[in-house]
Design a protein around this motif. Structure first.
Motif, PDB file in Angstrom:
ATOM      1  N   ASP B  98       0.862  -1.102   0.151  1.00 54.37           N
ATOM      2  CA  ASP B  98      -0.011   0.071  -0.001  1.00 54.37           C
ATOM      3  C   ASP B  98       0.971   1.196   0.115  1.00 54.37           C
ATOM      4  OD1 ASP B  98      -3.224   0.562   1.094  1.00 54.37           O
ATOM      5  OD2 ASP B  98      -1.595   2.255   1.335  1.00 54.37           O
ATOM      6  N   GLU B 203      -5.151  -6.917   5.110  1.00 51.86           N
ATOM      7  CA  GLU B 203      -5.955  -5.596   4.802  1.00 51.86           C
ATOM      8  C   GLU B 203      -6.412  -5.191   6.100  1.00 51.86           C
ATOM      9  OE1 GLU B 203      -9.288  -6.031   2.312  1.00 51.86           O
ATOM     10  OE2 GLU B 203      -8.961  -8.337   2.240  1.00 51.86           O
ATOM     11  N   PHE B 211      -5.726   0.082   4.409  1.00 51.81           N
ATOM     12  CA  PHE B 211      -4.790  -0.463   3.471  1.00 51.81           C
ATOM     13  C   PHE B 211      -4.951  -1.966   3.180  1.00 51.81           C
ATOM     14  CE2 PHE B 211      -3.714  -1.791   7.943  1.00 51.81           C
ATOM     15  CZ  PHE B 211      -3.435  -3.154   7.713  1.00 51.81           C
TER      16      PHE B 211
END
Lengths: 118, 228
Positions: B98, B203, B211
């Protein structure tokens, strides 16, 4: 050490096969598995509790089943029980074992046909 | 008769309680529960013979479980370890970080504990060595309060937050945290069949917002970080 390849489990132990088969329809608790096996085998295969839980422990260790965090709706749930479900590895092993058994039956059928002809 | 059967149920529970600790960690009190539940059923269907079979099964399996536990422990001592165990370093060229969370180097270390793993994440970010708080992963699917390694609450963790871990198969581990039924973060760790690489998909919500990361790691010897 857990076996990583589904083929490494074949031929599958009879108890393991029955337990995995009981979990195909979804998660199930120990009592449910025992009853399912008994009914499916028309009373010929009874998994006694200690044998059943010994097998469940082994299946968890080998990564073929996992304890399920999902619970049925409260009205169908028994809070005392632990539910188990198939893993993707368990599903693969069950598919392979089913195929192995089908192949054996096919071989037997072919041999019988051949025998009848001669 | 009902009192007598209840006594059989209690006796079953007592013997089942003597099963090895490893067995009880994996199966909980499922055996005691099931045995207790089926005593009346077995008596009704098969009478004394059925009860003898029920207790026979319990007593025969007891030493077998102890022997298996001994073998498991010996095997654990002799084997090289779980596919996750060890140190892994991210291959940045093969990873989708990310933009808000892009390290120069990232390493993960999985250490086997009695009931799961201790996961330590560390690396280099913005030229500085950084490390995350070590976390424990108990892959039994259960929800546990998020506490530090000493069992104390952690500052910044929402009240009621729980962590969980699952082992979908021998090479796949899932770990995450949630609060009030909402996911705070989740990671899936999957080791390749040859055990040399691992794909990590994480995540969640970090201090800089949501993210998502899909990172590829390779197994490396310790120490993981390159010398600056």
């Amino acid at each position: 050490m857990p076996r990583n390849k589904p083929e490494a489990f074949l031929p599958l132990r009879s108890n393991w096969f029955h337990i995995l088969l009981s979990l195909v329809g979804g998660e199930q608790h120990g009592y449910g598995i025992m009853q399912d096996v008994l009914e499916r085998s028309e009373g010929t295969v009874r998994l006694w509790p200690a044998t059943l839980y010994g097998s469940l422990k082994r299946l968890i260790q080998e990564g073929l089943i996992i304890e399920s965090g999902d619970r049925p709706a409260p009205q169908f749930d028994d809070a005392r029980r632990r539910y188990y479900k198939l893993t993707s590895l368990g599903q693969e092993v069950l598919d392979l074992e089913s195929q192995r058994l089908k192949d054996l039956v096919r071989i037997l059928t072919a041999k019988r046909r051949q025998e009848a002809r001669s | 008769m009902i009192r007598w059967l209840a006594g059989c149920g209690r006796l079953y529970r007592a013997v089942a309680h003597a099963y090895p600790q490893d067995f009880r960690i994996t199966c909980g009190d499922g055996l005691e529960q099931l045995g207790d539940d089926v005593v009346p059923l077995v008596w009704r269907e098969q009478g004394a013979f059925g009860l003898a079979r029920l207790f026979g099964d319990l007593i025969v399996q007891l030493p077998i479980e102890y022997v298996k536990t001994c073998f498991d422990r010996m095997e654990a001592l002799m084997m090289t370890g779980d596919p996750f165990e060890g140190t892994w370093r991210a291959i940045n060229d093969k990873s989708l970080w990310d933009p808000k969370y892009t390290p120069e180097q990232a390493c993960l270390r999985f250490e086997a504990t009695e009931d799961g793993f201790l996961l330590v994440a560390y690396g280099i970010k913005d030229g500085k060595a950084v490390a995350e708080r070590p976390t424990t992963i108990v892959a039994d699917g259960r929800r546990r309060p998020i506490v530090d390694l000493n069992g104390r609450p952690i500052a910044g963790v929402p009240p009621g937050a729980v962590s969980f871990g699952r082992r979908a198969d021998a090479r796949t581990l899932e770990a995450g945290a949630e609060a009030d039924g909402k996911s705070l973060g989740r990671g899936i760790y999957q080791v390749s069949p040859d055990g040399k690489s691992m794909t990590v998909t994480t995540e969640g919500m970090g201090v800089r917002g949501p993210f998502k990361v899909v990172a590829t790691f390779e197994r490396v010897p310790d120490p993981c970080l390159d010398e600056a």
